[in-house]
Design a protein around this motif. Structure first.
Motif, PDB file in Angstrom:
ATOM      1  N   ARG A   1       3.844  -2.607  -7.332  1.00  0.00           N
ATOM      2  CA  ARG A   1       2.639  -1.923  -7.819  1.00  0.00           C
ATOM      3  C   ARG A   1       2.597  -1.891  -9.336  1.00  0.00           C
ATOM      4  NH1 ARG A   1       1.088   3.421  -4.416  1.00  0.00           N
ATOM      5  NH2 ARG A   1      -0.541   3.524  -5.971  1.00  0.00           N
TER       6      ARG A   1
ATOM      7  N   LYS B   1       3.846  -4.180 -11.333  1.00  0.00           N
ATOM      8  CA  LYS B   1       3.520  -5.528 -11.796  1.00  0.00           C
ATOM      9  C   LYS B   1       2.031  -5.807 -11.721  1.00  0.00           C
ATOM     10  CE  LYS B   1       7.386  -7.926 -12.614  1.00  0.00           C
ATOM     11  NZ  LYS B   1       7.607  -8.319 -13.999  1.00  0.00           N
ATOM     12  N   ILE B   2       1.382  -5.334 -10.642  1.00  0.00           N
ATOM     13  CA  ILE B   2      -0.014  -5.735 -10.456  1.00  0.00           C
ATOM     14  C   ILE B   2      -0.992  -4.660 -10.898  1.00  0.00           C
ATOM     15  CG2 ILE B   2       0.486  -7.299  -8.557  1.00  0.00           C
ATOM     16  CD1 ILE B   2      -0.478  -5.118  -6.684  1.00  0.00           C
ATOM     17  N   LYS B   3      -0.490  -3.710 -11.693  1.00  0.00           N
ATOM     18  CA  LYS B   3      -1.325  -2.567 -12.058  1.00  0.00           C
ATOM     19  C   LYS B   3      -2.622  -2.984 -12.739  1.00  0.00           C
ATOM     20  CE  LYS B   3       0.154   0.531 -15.011  1.00  0.00           C
ATOM     21  NZ  LYS B   3       1.186   1.383 -15.606  1.00  0.00           N
ATOM     22  N   ASP B   4      -2.545  -3.967 -13.638  1.00  0.00           N
ATOM     23  CA  ASP B   4      -3.727  -4.302 -14.421  1.00  0.00           C
ATOM     24  C   ASP B   4      -4.514  -5.476 -13.853  1.00  0.00           C
ATOM     25  OD1 ASP B   4      -2.893  -2.337 -16.196  1.00  0.00           O
ATOM     26  OD2 ASP B   4      -1.534  -3.765 -17.154  1.00  0.00           O
ATOM     27  N   LYS B   5      -4.091  -5.978 -12.696  1.00  0.00           N
ATOM     28  CA  LYS B   5      -4.777  -7.131 -12.135  1.00  0.00           C
ATOM     29  C   LYS B   5      -6.061  -6.717 -11.430  1.00  0.00           C
ATOM     30  CE  LYS B   5      -1.393 -10.055 -13.082  1.00  0.00           C
ATOM     31  NZ  LYS B   5      -0.713  -9.147 -14.033  1.00  0.00           N
ATOM     32  N   TYR B   6      -6.947  -7.701 -11.223  1.00  0.00           N
ATOM     33  CA  TYR B   6      -8.211  -7.389 -10.562  1.00  0.00           C
ATOM     34  C   TYR B   6      -8.000  -7.212  -9.058  1.00  0.00           C
ATOM     35  CZ  TYR B   6     -12.638  -7.989  -8.257  1.00  0.00           C
ATOM     36  OH  TYR B   6     -13.720  -7.797  -7.446  1.00  0.00           O
ATOM     37  N   VAL B   7      -8.579  -6.150  -8.517  1.00  0.00           N
ATOM     38  CA  VAL B   7      -8.505  -5.881  -7.086  1.00  0.00           C
ATOM     39  C   VAL B   7      -9.905  -5.480  -6.626  1.00  0.00           C
ATOM     40  CG1 VAL B   7      -7.471  -4.408  -5.318  1.00  0.00           C
ATOM     41  CG2 VAL B   7      -6.153  -5.016  -7.319  1.00  0.00           C
TER      42      VAL B   7
END
Lengths: 195, 197
Positions: A156, A158-164
């Motif tokens: 979580r 690592k992917i905090k700033d990625k688009y979801v």
């Protein structure tokens, strides 16, 4: 049941992970896994409480409930044991180790309602474990839970700033990650089976 | 609040599973079969309604400090009733549900409703709220179970639906699919709401 306690210990961590195969302890798993530090803290507290309560509950069940023939009261008794133990740990920690109390203490109240703790006690009764097996199962399950929440917290972060997609933010995404983790853990399942 | 409003709020608009992500442990564990899900749902409805009633009835007399403990014990008593009932009349189902009946005690939905509703409202309203929340929970269970059982076993409620030509997706019976199904359900339900708001 002739499984070595050692085998049960490892099986509880990998092949029958309490969270990824039995789905226990999901509530705090999803809400606490935002940060790695608090995940470790909660995981360690869970491991400790799980190991000790599975031992206490084993003794209570086999030496008090069975002789008195009041097995049907096991749920109430187990819950009381868990709640009392958590309360006791909190007080002892506060008195003797303030440092540990501040790192683990805040998680202790959360643990009483963590269904994984009660689940471990119930599973060990249903599977008819011996004392050693029960303790090994409790410790292994706790470590397995710690492992799972740590992995999720790491991913979580690592992917905090990625688009979801908006509808998936939060719980939905965590569930999908957990599902993929569960798939990975299915890979271990051929090694040993504990029922 | 009107009775009907209470029911709809707790069953749909504030559904415990998809709005508040509560009680998902058992929602994931028992949903590989429709029958298990239905029985589990009924058990939760029973416990929710009666524990709500009891807690609301004695809410004036419970000391604040030991509130949680008292609530847990009340809930546990009703769960014991459910467990004994299943063991006596439906031993098969009781066996396949295993420890998950007992785990209704730590189901966050029940504690959540006790804290959020039954502790503040009248006994009758609490029963309606409990039944509503329980029905909402059962609905989620049945939706997930219908997909998992249909693809995993080719049947619904144990009745074969898809014929012999169907290759059973064993992944649907295993743990990971439960996580995926619940995630997809939450995704579908949350998408239109967020677009509008």
């Amino acid at each position: 049941m002739e499984l070595n306690a050692f085998i049960i210990f490892f099986a509880a961590i990998f092949t029958s992970n309490i969270l990824l195969t039995n789905f226990l302890g999901m509530c705090s798993f999803l809400s606490v896994s935002k940060e790695i530090e608090s995940s470790i803290g909660l995981g360690m507290a869970v491991t400790f409480v799980m190991t000790v309560t599975s031992a206490i509950n084993y003794v209570v069940y086999h030496f008090i409930l069975v002789p008195l023939d009041i097995i049907y009261l096991q749920y109430i008794i187990f819950i009381i044991v868990i709640a009392a133990f958590v309360q006791l740990t909190e007080m002892v920690l506060e008195r003797f180790s303030p440092l540990l109390y501040y790192s683990l203490g805040i998680f202790l109240p959360l643990i009483t309602v963590n269904c994984a703790i009660l689940g471990v006690s119930l599973f060990m009764i249903i599977r008819d474990y011996s004392f050693l097996q029960a303790v090994a199962y409790g410790a292994g399950s706790g470590l397995g839970w710690l492992l799972a929440i740590l992995i999720l917290a790491g991913i979580r972060k690592k992917i905090k700033d990625k688009y979801v997609p908006t509808g998936l933010v939060g719980a939905g995404l965590s569930l999908i990650i957990t599902g993929i983790m569960a798939l990975a853990f299915v890979g271990f399942s051929g090694i040993v089976v504990i029922q | 609040m009107k009775k009907k409003e209470i029911f709809i709020t707790s069953a749909f608009t504030q559904n415990s599973v998809w709005r508040q992500i509560l009680g998902i442990c058992s929602a994931l564990a028992v949903t590989n079969l429709m029958l298990n899900s239905l029985v589990m749902g009924l058990g939760v409805i029973f416990t929710l309604a009666l524990s709500g009633f009891t807690i609301s009835l004695i809410r004036e007399y419970i000391p604040k400090r030991i509130r949680m403990m008292v609530q847990t014990l009340i809930i546990a008593s009703y769960v014991i009733i459910v467990d004994l009932f299943l063991k006596t009349f439906y031993p098969e189902i009781s066996k396949s549900l295993g420890p998950y009946v007992g785990l209704i005690i730590t189901n966050c939905i029940i504690m959540g409703r006790a804290e959020a509703f039954a502790g503040k409202n009248s006994p009758v309203d609490s029963v309606i709220d409990g039944i509503g929340a329980g029905m909402g929970y059962t609905l989620v269970l049945l939706i997930i179970a219908s997909v998992r059982e249909l693809f995993g076993f080719g049947s619904l409620f144990g009745i074969p639906i898809l014929g012999d030509w169907w290759t059973k997706w064993s992944i649907m019976v295993m743990a990971p699919s439960a996580f995926f199904m619940l995630a997809i359900l939450i995704w579908i339900i949350n998408t239109p709401r967020q677009k509008r708001g």
